[in-house]
Design a protein around this motif. Sequence first.
Motif, PDB file in Angstrom:
ATOM      1  N   VAL A  32      -7.289  14.523  -5.874  1.00  0.00           N
ATOM      2  CA  VAL A  32      -6.202  13.564  -5.645  1.00  0.00           C
ATOM      3  C   VAL A  32      -6.600  12.586  -4.547  1.00  0.00           C
ATOM      4  CG1 VAL A  32      -3.733  13.311  -5.224  1.00  0.00           C
ATOM      5  CG2 VAL A  32      -4.619  15.488  -6.063  1.00  0.00           C
ATOM      6  N   TRP A  33      -6.521  11.319  -4.860  1.00  0.00           N
ATOM      7  CA  TRP A  33      -6.746  10.273  -3.856  1.00  0.00           C
ATOM      8  C   TRP A  33      -5.414   9.909  -3.217  1.00  0.00           C
ATOM      9  CZ3 TRP A  33     -11.577   8.691  -2.581  1.00  0.00           C
ATOM     10  CH2 TRP A  33     -12.614   8.961  -3.477  1.00  0.00           C
ATOM     11  N   GLN A  34      -5.413   9.905  -1.907  1.00  0.00           N
ATOM     12  CA  GLN A  34      -4.185   9.596  -1.186  1.00  0.00           C
ATOM     13  C   GLN A  34      -4.427   8.382  -0.291  1.00  0.00           C
ATOM     14  OE1 GLN A  34      -1.548  11.522  -2.057  1.00  0.00           O
ATOM     15  NE2 GLN A  34      -0.430   9.890  -1.032  1.00  0.00           N
ATOM     16  N   PRO A  35      -3.650   7.317  -0.459  1.00  0.00           N
ATOM     17  CA  PRO A  35      -3.859   6.145   0.404  1.00  0.00           C
ATOM     18  C   PRO A  35      -3.321   6.416   1.809  1.00  0.00           C
ATOM     19  CG  PRO A  35      -1.991   5.766  -1.039  1.00  0.00           C
ATOM     20  CD  PRO A  35      -2.548   7.104  -1.412  1.00  0.00           C
ATOM     21  N   ASP A  36      -3.991   5.869   2.822  1.00  0.00           N
ATOM     22  CA  ASP A  36      -3.417   5.952   4.169  1.00  0.00           C
ATOM     23  C   ASP A  36      -3.060   4.555   4.662  1.00  0.00           C
ATOM     24  OD1 ASP A  36      -5.683   4.741   5.163  1.00  0.00           O
ATOM     25  OD2 ASP A  36      -6.535   6.573   6.008  1.00  0.00           O
ATOM     26  N   ASN A  79      -4.317   2.640   6.722  1.00  0.00           N
ATOM     27  CA  ASN A  79      -5.412   1.710   7.013  1.00  0.00           C
ATOM     28  C   ASN A  79      -6.150   1.252   5.753  1.00  0.00           C
ATOM     29  OD1 ASN A  79      -4.946   1.994   9.798  1.00  0.00           O
ATOM     30  ND2 ASN A  79      -6.048   3.943   9.761  1.00  0.00           N
ATOM     31  N   ASN A  80      -5.435   1.310   4.608  1.00  0.00           N
ATOM     32  CA  ASN A  80      -6.054   0.860   3.364  1.00  0.00           C
ATOM     33  C   ASN A  80      -7.242   1.723   2.961  1.00  0.00           C
ATOM     34  OD1 ASN A  80      -4.884  -1.008   1.814  1.00  0.00           O
ATOM     35  ND2 ASN A  80      -5.897  -2.777   2.748  1.00  0.00           N
ATOM     36  N   ARG A  81      -7.247   2.959   3.401  1.00  0.00           N
ATOM     37  CA  ARG A  81      -8.326   3.856   2.995  1.00  0.00           C
ATOM     38  C   ARG A  81      -7.774   4.860   2.002  1.00  0.00           C
ATOM     39  NH1 ARG A  81     -10.329   5.477   8.852  1.00  0.00           N
ATOM     40  NH2 ARG A  81      -8.265   6.377   8.627  1.00  0.00           N
ATOM     41  N   TRP A  82      -8.673   5.357   1.165  1.00  0.00           N
ATOM     42  CA  TRP A  82      -8.299   6.385   0.204  1.00  0.00           C
ATOM     43  C   TRP A  82      -8.965   7.683   0.592  1.00  0.00           C
ATOM     44  CZ3 TRP A  82      -4.716   5.672  -3.577  1.00  0.00           C
ATOM     45  CH2 TRP A  82      -4.349   4.348  -3.852  1.00  0.00           C
ATOM     46  N   GLY A  98      -9.213  24.424   3.100  1.00  0.00           N
ATOM     47  CA  GLY A  98      -8.967  23.484   4.204  1.00  0.00           C
ATOM     48  C   GLY A  98      -8.177  22.286   3.696  1.00  0.00           C
ATOM     49  N   PHE A  99      -7.361  21.705   4.568  1.00  0.00           N
ATOM     50  CA  PHE A  99      -6.475  20.642   4.100  1.00  0.00           C
ATOM     51  C   PHE A  99      -7.042  19.248   4.324  1.00  0.00           C
ATOM     52  CE2 PHE A  99      -5.280  21.776   8.418  1.00  0.00           C
ATOM     53  CZ  PHE A  99      -5.275  20.544   9.043  1.00  0.00           C
ATOM     54  N   GLU A 100      -8.177  19.155   5.046  1.00  0.00           N
ATOM     55  CA  GLU A 100      -8.717  17.830   5.335  1.00  0.00           C
ATOM     56  C   GLU A 100      -9.264  17.200   4.063  1.00  0.00           C
ATOM     57  OE1 GLU A 100      -9.831  20.618   6.627  1.00  0.00           O
ATOM     58  OE2 GLU A 100      -9.319  20.606   8.767  1.00  0.00           O
ATOM     59  N   PRO A 101      -9.265  15.855   4.027  1.00  0.00           N
ATOM     60  CA  PRO A 101      -9.874  15.209   2.861  1.00  0.00           C
ATOM     61  C   PRO A 101     -11.363  15.547   2.783  1.00  0.00           C
ATOM     62  CG  PRO A 101      -9.229  13.581   4.523  1.00  0.00           C
ATOM     63  CD  PRO A 101      -8.671  14.891   4.959  1.00  0.00           C
ATOM     64  N   VAL A 102     -11.888  15.599   1.565  1.00  0.00           N
ATOM     65  CA  VAL A 102     -13.314  15.893   1.406  1.00  0.00           C
ATOM     66  C   VAL A 102     -14.147  14.617   1.441  1.00  0.00           C
ATOM     67  CG1 VAL A 102     -12.957  18.030   0.147  1.00  0.00           C
ATOM     68  CG2 VAL A 102     -13.119  15.898  -1.122  1.00  0.00           C
ATOM     69  N   PHE A 103     -13.464  13.475   1.320  1.00  0.00           N
ATOM     70  CA  PHE A 103     -14.194  12.220   1.307  1.00  0.00           C
ATOM     71  C   PHE A 103     -13.200  11.091   1.581  1.00  0.00           C
ATOM     72  CE2 PHE A 103     -16.204   8.578  -0.957  1.00  0.00           C
ATOM     73  CZ  PHE A 103     -17.410   8.566  -0.276  1.00  0.00           C
ATOM     74  N   THR A 104     -13.665  10.028   2.250  1.00  0.00           N
ATOM     75  CA  THR A 104     -12.796   8.883   2.524  1.00  0.00           C
ATOM     76  C   THR A 104     -13.495   7.606   2.087  1.00  0.00           C
ATOM     77  OG1 THR A 104     -11.697   9.970   4.357  1.00  0.00           O
ATOM     78  CG2 THR A 104     -11.609   7.587   4.342  1.00  0.00           C
ATOM     79  N   LEU A 105     -12.721   6.735   1.438  1.00  0.00           N
ATOM     80  CA  LEU A 105     -13.291   5.529   0.848  1.00  0.00           C
ATOM     81  C   LEU A 105     -12.474   4.318   1.309  1.00  0.00           C
ATOM     82  CD1 LEU A 105     -15.402   4.754  -1.416  1.00  0.00           C
ATOM     83  CD2 LEU A 105     -13.464   4.819  -2.993  1.00  0.00           C
ATOM     84  N   GLN A 106     -13.177   3.270   1.727  1.00  0.00           N
ATOM     85  CA  GLN A 106     -12.496   2.025   2.071  1.00  0.00           C
ATOM     86  C   GLN A 106     -12.512   1.142   0.825  1.00  0.00           C
ATOM     87  OE1 GLN A 106     -11.820   1.385   5.695  1.00  0.00           O
ATOM     88  NE2 GLN A 106     -10.341  -0.076   4.884  1.00  0.00           N
ATOM     89  N   ALA A 107     -11.381   1.020   0.176  1.00  0.00           N
ATOM     90  CA  ALA A 107     -11.352   0.247  -1.075  1.00  0.00           C
ATOM     91  C   ALA A 107      -9.918  -0.114  -1.411  1.00  0.00           C
ATOM     92  CB  ALA A 107     -11.950   1.064  -2.220  1.00  0.00           C
ATOM     93  N   ALA A 108      -9.764  -1.145  -2.233  1.00  0.00           N
ATOM     94  CA  ALA A 108      -8.425  -1.546  -2.658  1.00  0.00           C
ATOM     95  C   ALA A 108      -7.853  -0.517  -3.632  1.00  0.00           C
ATOM     96  CB  ALA A 108      -8.461  -2.925  -3.307  1.00  0.00           C
ATOM     97  N   GLU A 109      -8.708   0.031  -4.457  1.00  0.00           N
ATOM     98  CA  GLU A 109      -8.292   0.983  -5.485  1.00  0.00           C
ATOM     99  C   GLU A 109      -9.201   2.204  -5.414  1.00  0.00           C
ATOM    100  OE1 GLU A 109      -6.161   0.585  -8.428  1.00  0.00           O
ATOM    101  OE2 GLU A 109      -5.226  -0.941  -7.159  1.00  0.00           O
TER     102      GLU A 109
END
Lengths: 275, 283
Positions: B200-204, B206-209, B229-240
């Motif tokens: 699941v991608w979750q937007p934050d 700061n426009n990050r997913w 663990g509840f932390e994201p496994v990866f973070t992406l700076q993108a519009a979509e």
Amino acid sequence: MRRCLPFIAVLSLMPANAAAQASRDDGIRAMVRGDYATAARILNALADNTAQPDPAAQFLLAILYDTGHGVTRNPPRACGLFLDAVKPDNPFMQQASQLSNLAREQLGPVAPQLCVAGATWAPDNPPVTLTLAPNHAVAITDTSMTVSYQGAEGRIGFGWLPGTVLLPVRHTALDVSNPVAVRRQFLERFMWVPDAPRQATAWTLGWGLYEIVGKEIRSITGERSLTVVSGSRPPESFDLASLARVRMTADSAAEWVITGSTNPRSGVVPWKDPR
Amino acid sequence: MRWPPLVVAASVLMSMAQAPAAPGTADGVAALARGDVQSAVDILKPIAEGLRQSDPVAQFFMGTLYEAGNGVPRDLLRACALYERAGYGASGSGDNPFAMEAMALHLVLRQSQDREWLQDCQLLARVGFDHRFEPVTLNLAPGQSIAWELKGATVIYQGKSHFVELHLAERGSVFFPVRQTDLPPAGQGTATRHFNELFVWQPDVNNRWNLHWHLFEVAGDELVRIDTGFEPVFTLQAAEPPDWRFFDVRAHVEVRRTADGAVEWARLTGPRAGAGIIAPRSK
């Protein structure tokens, strides 16, 4: 000269059409940006145009009357306007149909009388606020009276038959001494009710008397038919006080008197302390 | 030479005034009033359905269009979700005439539906329409399957089924398809282990997913949530968020057999890289 005539006719038509188009969009713009008073003014002119009412404007105006934005909330009027807007050439027909069904449901068993298409409504009276005493005021619109008294509030609402013409509310304060010495506050509401919601031929003058005690609005008495006059519109001016009024008796009590109607009568308004 | 601040301010204002404004809600409503439903939908749909803003006017009109199937395919659930967002969503929308009418239409719509449908409507209103979640039924073993929905999963085992409610979707969530991972037996005394993975991608703000990994094991009739663990496994700076076909989740997480035949989950990248053994359920 003769050859010029059609051209002139076309010219004089065009700006009028363009203006109508622009002002509906202006009404929409005002409504979307939250300037409901402006929207109501523009849309009312388009919706009430008897020659060519704009059903899209009728739909949007109905929403304003239904929710009381920019105008005094008036469910029967809203319902009638929604009905007016259920026309095949109206792009909002389907929305109007959805909301007119709902509006009729909310009006309950009296919906057939109150919710009428094509009704002609008089312009709203502007809302008025009367200050009765420090910390004691009543706000009056065509469809409600709201008393505020030392932070508390009392309210009654009214639904009128389509086409009813409401006269400004009359306020009378009486400093009585019987049965107790107190200043009593009375409001009288007069209304002309047409015999038909459109193309009326006769008008019946109705009257209602209310007393404000603290935050309470007490309905004292009323008369459906003080008099009947014929005409397409109600009389411009009328001596209302000759038909019904509230006054002080010789022994300084409050009394109402109906001199009009087929049943003249009067009665003392008993005093009850505020609850 | 220096410009006085007032001149600068004035020129900024002028350039703002000259910039062509994107069509807004009023343009969409005006198009609808002209009978141009297609233009109205083109303008109002992104305004109504986007999660960045809540515009009760656009939501009201799109709701009515979905309810009637006018300019868009008829979709009562979407209509309901839009009325819900218009009427109950943004703060202060109770002061908007269209929000009030949306609430009224919402009430009518739900009268003809059951409680479960209303919950679907509310979930859709909260999560938004771009969640890309695809309901799917996965066959795990003879007599054992699982049906995934946005609101949870139904485990079917030996003719019996039960529903487990899961709160995986949040506002703006975007899903990859549910991934089935079966680990075959490894030697004596072990059996096939059935895992389902949800990404699941979750937007934050700061426009990050942020990519979240939810790992489940299906054991018999049980759906067991594995703590990774509840932390994201990866973070992406993108519009979509990316398309699932072009994103390799296996570069970041894995569920696998260890050399001695045990099962473990592993985070392969990021500050929380690590692994944990998933003990078999004792029956």
